[in-house]
Design a protein around this motif. Structure first.
Motif, PDB file in Angstrom:
ATOM      1  N   THR A  31       0.988   4.119  -6.973  1.00  0.00           N
ATOM      2  CA  THR A  31       0.474   3.169  -5.987  1.00  0.00           C
ATOM      3  C   THR A  31       1.212   1.852  -6.167  1.00  0.00           C
ATOM      4  O   THR A  31       1.338   1.352  -7.286  1.00  0.00           O
ATOM      5  CB  THR A  31      -1.041   2.975  -6.158  1.00  0.00           C
ATOM      6  OG1 THR A  31      -1.675   4.252  -6.029  1.00  0.00           O
ATOM      7  CG2 THR A  31      -1.594   2.038  -5.096  1.00  0.00           C
ATOM      8  N   TRP A  32       1.678   1.305  -5.054  1.00  0.00           N
ATOM      9  CA  TRP A  32       2.518   0.110  -5.049  1.00  0.00           C
ATOM     10  C   TRP A  32       1.894  -0.982  -4.184  1.00  0.00           C
ATOM     11  O   TRP A  32       1.328  -0.692  -3.133  1.00  0.00           O
ATOM     12  CB  TRP A  32       3.907   0.453  -4.498  1.00  0.00           C
ATOM     13  CG  TRP A  32       4.631   1.464  -5.319  1.00  0.00           C
ATOM     14  CD1 TRP A  32       4.530   2.835  -5.232  1.00  0.00           C
ATOM     15  CD2 TRP A  32       5.545   1.212  -6.370  1.00  0.00           C
ATOM     16  NE1 TRP A  32       5.331   3.430  -6.162  1.00  0.00           N
ATOM     17  CE2 TRP A  32       5.975   2.472  -6.869  1.00  0.00           C
ATOM     18  CE3 TRP A  32       6.060   0.048  -6.938  1.00  0.00           C
ATOM     19  CZ2 TRP A  32       6.889   2.579  -7.912  1.00  0.00           C
ATOM     20  CZ3 TRP A  32       6.973   0.167  -7.976  1.00  0.00           C
ATOM     21  CH2 TRP A  32       7.383   1.414  -8.449  1.00  0.00           C
ATOM     22  N   LEU A  33       2.033  -2.219  -4.622  1.00  0.00           N
ATOM     23  CA  LEU A  33       1.577  -3.386  -3.873  1.00  0.00           C
ATOM     24  C   LEU A  33       2.766  -3.971  -3.132  1.00  0.00           C
ATOM     25  O   LEU A  33       3.816  -4.211  -3.733  1.00  0.00           O
ATOM     26  CB  LEU A  33       0.993  -4.434  -4.834  1.00  0.00           C
ATOM     27  CG  LEU A  33       0.424  -5.701  -4.208  1.00  0.00           C
ATOM     28  CD1 LEU A  33      -0.814  -5.367  -3.357  1.00  0.00           C
ATOM     29  CD2 LEU A  33       0.068  -6.708  -5.297  1.00  0.00           C
ATOM     30  N   ARG A  40      -1.576  -1.806  -0.151  1.00  0.00           N
ATOM     31  CA  ARG A  40      -1.208  -0.917  -1.246  1.00  0.00           C
ATOM     32  C   ARG A  40      -0.799   0.401  -0.623  1.00  0.00           C
ATOM     33  O   ARG A  40      -1.474   0.907   0.274  1.00  0.00           O
ATOM     34  CB  ARG A  40      -2.381  -0.717  -2.200  1.00  0.00           C
ATOM     35  CG  ARG A  40      -2.737  -1.979  -2.940  1.00  0.00           C
ATOM     36  CD  ARG A  40      -3.927  -1.796  -3.833  1.00  0.00           C
ATOM     37  NE  ARG A  40      -4.251  -3.075  -4.461  1.00  0.00           N
ATOM     38  CZ  ARG A  40      -5.345  -3.297  -5.145  1.00  0.00           C
ATOM     39  NH1 ARG A  40      -6.241  -2.334  -5.319  1.00  0.00           N
ATOM     40  NH2 ARG A  40      -5.557  -4.489  -5.680  1.00  0.00           N
ATOM     41  N   LYS A  42       0.410   4.372  -1.430  1.00  0.00           N
ATOM     42  CA  LYS A  42       0.485   5.467  -2.406  1.00  0.00           C
ATOM     43  C   LYS A  42       1.679   6.332  -2.034  1.00  0.00           C
ATOM     44  O   LYS A  42       1.776   6.831  -0.915  1.00  0.00           O
ATOM     45  CB  LYS A  42      -0.781   6.302  -2.407  1.00  0.00           C
ATOM     46  CG  LYS A  42      -0.715   7.429  -3.436  1.00  0.00           C
ATOM     47  CD  LYS A  42      -2.070   7.989  -3.731  1.00  0.00           C
ATOM     48  CE  LYS A  42      -2.002   9.132  -4.701  1.00  0.00           C
ATOM     49  NZ  LYS A  42      -1.846   8.735  -6.064  1.00  0.00           N
ATOM     50  N   TRP A  56      -4.948   0.822   0.951  1.00  0.00           N
ATOM     51  CA  TRP A  56      -5.764  -0.377   0.835  1.00  0.00           C
ATOM     52  C   TRP A  56      -5.125  -1.493   1.659  1.00  0.00           C
ATOM     53  O   TRP A  56      -3.904  -1.602   1.725  1.00  0.00           O
ATOM     54  CB  TRP A  56      -5.837  -0.808  -0.630  1.00  0.00           C
ATOM     55  CG  TRP A  56      -6.546  -2.102  -0.898  1.00  0.00           C
ATOM     56  CD1 TRP A  56      -7.870  -2.278  -1.130  1.00  0.00           C
ATOM     57  CD2 TRP A  56      -5.954  -3.409  -0.978  1.00  0.00           C
ATOM     58  NE1 TRP A  56      -8.136  -3.616  -1.342  1.00  0.00           N
ATOM     59  CE2 TRP A  56      -6.971  -4.320  -1.256  1.00  0.00           C
ATOM     60  CE3 TRP A  56      -4.641  -3.891  -0.831  1.00  0.00           C
ATOM     61  CZ2 TRP A  56      -6.742  -5.695  -1.396  1.00  0.00           C
ATOM     62  CZ3 TRP A  56      -4.412  -5.248  -0.963  1.00  0.00           C
ATOM     63  CH2 TRP A  56      -5.458  -6.135  -1.250  1.00  0.00           C
ATOM     64  N   TRP A 141       8.405  -4.141  -3.944  1.00  0.00           N
ATOM     65  CA  TRP A 141       7.004  -3.794  -4.197  1.00  0.00           C
ATOM     66  C   TRP A 141       6.789  -3.686  -5.693  1.00  0.00           C
ATOM     67  O   TRP A 141       7.705  -3.348  -6.449  1.00  0.00           O
ATOM     68  CB  TRP A 141       6.643  -2.477  -3.528  1.00  0.00           C
ATOM     69  CG  TRP A 141       6.677  -2.488  -2.027  1.00  0.00           C
ATOM     70  CD1 TRP A 141       7.002  -3.543  -1.207  1.00  0.00           C
ATOM     71  CD2 TRP A 141       6.407  -1.398  -1.169  1.00  0.00           C
ATOM     72  NE1 TRP A 141       6.929  -3.157   0.108  1.00  0.00           N
ATOM     73  CE2 TRP A 141       6.557  -1.845   0.167  1.00  0.00           C
ATOM     74  CE3 TRP A 141       6.027  -0.073  -1.377  1.00  0.00           C
ATOM     75  CZ2 TRP A 141       6.349  -1.015   1.273  1.00  0.00           C
ATOM     76  CZ3 TRP A 141       5.819   0.750  -0.281  1.00  0.00           C
ATOM     77  CH2 TRP A 141       5.982   0.275   1.033  1.00  0.00           C
ATOM     78  N   LEU A 144       1.310  -0.575  -9.219  1.00  0.00           N
ATOM     79  CA  LEU A 144      -0.065  -0.776  -9.663  1.00  0.00           C
ATOM     80  C   LEU A 144      -0.515   0.348 -10.581  1.00  0.00           C
ATOM     81  O   LEU A 144      -1.262   0.134 -11.517  1.00  0.00           O
ATOM     82  CB  LEU A 144      -1.022  -0.865  -8.466  1.00  0.00           C
ATOM     83  CG  LEU A 144      -0.820  -2.087  -7.576  1.00  0.00           C
ATOM     84  CD1 LEU A 144      -1.695  -1.988  -6.344  1.00  0.00           C
ATOM     85  CD2 LEU A 144      -1.123  -3.358  -8.345  1.00  0.00           C
TER      86      LEU A 144
END
Length: 146
Positions: A31-33, A40, A42, A56, A141, A144
């Motif tokens: 998962t990356w912001l 977010r 995935k 998210w 990115w 997370l």
């Protein structure tokens, strides 16, 4: 002779650990912001490549309607009603080199799809780029979770 064997064993173990660390750092799954911190994504293995979808949003509701945010900028009326949570972003992302995938990315901000590449640039960073003709842009990115 046993001393050489011990040194060789230690050396092989160290190299094996470095290879494992490099493979893990090059893994896009997780998962990356986004750079702006507003979503977010995935990323998971998908066929021979990778897929990514929104999991998210900082602002999950449409401020005008109070309803969950939808893909309202999509030019296809049927797709414009789909939820932003779960929205697929990548299509056809296939390996294009070490730690790199190429395909297309969907931009929900304008409802368009662009040629794109995704590159793992470090254990905790991912570079996402998109192009329209010769004009390219991108962002970094942050990981997370794996």
């Amino acid at each position: 002779m046993s001393c050489r064997f011990a040194v060789l064993t230690v050396l092989l173990a160290a190299l094996s650990g470095a290879t494992t660390a490099m493979a893990q750092s090059a893994e896009a799954s997780g998962t990356w912001l986004t750079q702006a911190g507003d979503a977010r994504v995935k990323i998971s293995k998908c066929g021979g490549g990778i897929c990514g979808h929104i999991v998210w949003l900082r602002e999950p509701t449409d401020t005008a309607t109070g309803q969950p945010a939808t893909d309202s900028k999509n030019p296809n009326p049927a797709l414009a009603k789909r939820s932003m949570i779960g929205l697929p972003l990548f299509s056809g992302m296939q390996p294009a080199g070490p730690n790199k995938w190429s395909g297309q990315i969907y931009n929900a901000d304008d409802g368009n799809t662009y040629a794109s590449s995704v590159t793992v640039t470090g254990a905790e960073t991912l570079r996402v780029e998109g192009c329209v003709g010769a004009l390219c842009g991108g962002e970094t990115w942050s990981r997370l979770s794996r």
